[in-house]
Design an enzyme around this catalytic site. Sequence first.
Site, mmCIF file in Angstrom:
data_model
loop_
_atom_site.group_PDB
_atom_site.id
_atom_site.type_symbol
_atom_site.label_atom_id
_atom_site.label_comp_id
_atom_site.label_asym_id
_atom_site.label_seq_id
_atom_site.Cartn_x
_atom_site.Cartn_y
_atom_site.Cartn_z
ATOM 1 N N CYS A 89 6.370 9.477 -1.197
ATOM 2 C CA CYS A 89 6.782 7.448 -0.376
ATOM 3 C C CYS A 89 8.408 7.660 -0.078
ATOM 4 O O CYS A 89 8.733 6.267 -0.036
ATOM 5 C CB CYS A 89 6.072 6.755 -1.991
ATOM 6 N N HIS A 140 1.956 1.474 3.937
ATOM 7 C CA HIS A 140 2.518 2.355 3.662
ATOM 8 C C HIS A 140 2.266 3.772 4.100
ATOM 9 O O HIS A 140 1.445 4.289 3.854
ATOM 10 C CB HIS A 140 2.286 2.318 2.093
ATOM 11 N N CYS A 144 9.741 4.022 -5.582
ATOM 12 C CA CYS A 144 8.689 5.142 -6.221
ATOM 13 C C CYS A 144 7.842 5.745 -5.277
ATOM 14 O O CYS A 144 7.969 5.538 -4.315
ATOM 15 C CB CYS A 144 8.053 4.453 -7.311
#
Length: 436
Positions: A99, A392, A422
């Site tokens: 991510c 996302h 994160c």
Amino acid sequence: MGQVLPLVTRQGDRIAIVSGLRTPFARQATAFHGIPAVDLGKMVVGELLARSEIPAEVIEQLVFGQVVQMPEAPNIAREIVLGTGMNVHTDAYSVSRACATSFQAVANVAESLMAGTIRAGIAGGADSSSVLPIGVSKKLARVLVDVNKARTMSQRLKLFSRLRLRDLMPVPPAVAEYSTGLRMGDTAEQMAKTYGITREQQDALAHRSHQRAAQAWSDGKLKEEVMTAFIPPYKQPFVEDNNIRGNSSLADYAKLRPAFDRKHGTVTAANSTPLTDGAAAVILMTESRAKELGLVPLGYLRSYAFTAIDVWQDMLLGPAWSTPLALERAGLTMSDLTLIDMHEAFAAQTLANIQLLGSERFAREVLGRAHATGEVDDSKFNVLGGSIAYGHPFAATGARMITQTLHELRRRGGGFGLVTACAAGGLGAAMVLEAE
């Protein structure tokens, strides 16, 4: 405070971010259904270059990422160069940091600028949860390799006879950690229990994210940084993110059942990020190169930090680990920041990181630091909403956050902004941005 590490070139130039752009983000199997990540990447980079009016030959490097990679296009960066009319000699390579992938892409281009090997580059990422690399079972894969080596039909038939019906079933991409078998939502549940984060707190953060994102669109704050996408069958343009729930109420969130720990859990589909399709990119240059081209930078990259922790327990604590390092390298404290933008993978993860940034005990006993990083001021935090609302697309989120934060800093007259995330594998990323 530890050592300050100025991000400048050998000539003393700052690292300028002159432009940034993203596609609208789409929930899985909606507006971008059937559009692979490589095409989303071409879409955003092509439009970014067209809007900037920067000659293609000025861009000397493109670093791009994709988390859910397609076997037929393993180097998405090079495909984007070849598919957007960029100079064929432009260096291009791909990166992956889950991510935090476009954070890594930005850092890599910045390092090339500091080393003096380039003067301008593009960094970004794209992902599609609607076009996935559906695989085959390990047993079928092995048999297919052996069949390719077999010399006679009888040998081939004998190999196929070893297969059972279950071996022929398609295998979707893994959604769990390779090393632990834990899903991201399982880790979010761990964190909710470890840090005493309630369902009500998680739902409230998710609701806040959607309300603020809806307001940002309503106020026209995102129009400059989000392109209009035209996709087959070209019946209507795709203009705005389609995950944002502007009219929801807290009561709506309370109706959903836990998604991971069905009996005792608090993490739901509504207080987590959805699977999303999209792409985002930024143009970076040395400060002097921007001046030569008559460009006014959106802002500057002041510092960055990447960290890694154990994956078995509460592994989504990247912001709590990477933020103090990034601030230290920038020579700043939390109180110096104008804005804080934290990736909202899950409301539980976000709230846990906020809690630990202000924890003296965590600072002393875990980080080995004398004092807590600092309390997160709610008036500075995710002021335009976050990933729970926008969605996302794994490799695109960092570039979205950077562009969004710089635009908001400029609207506020400048200052410093922190963007942090994160990532799977216990990874963390943080960057300090500066706008004038």
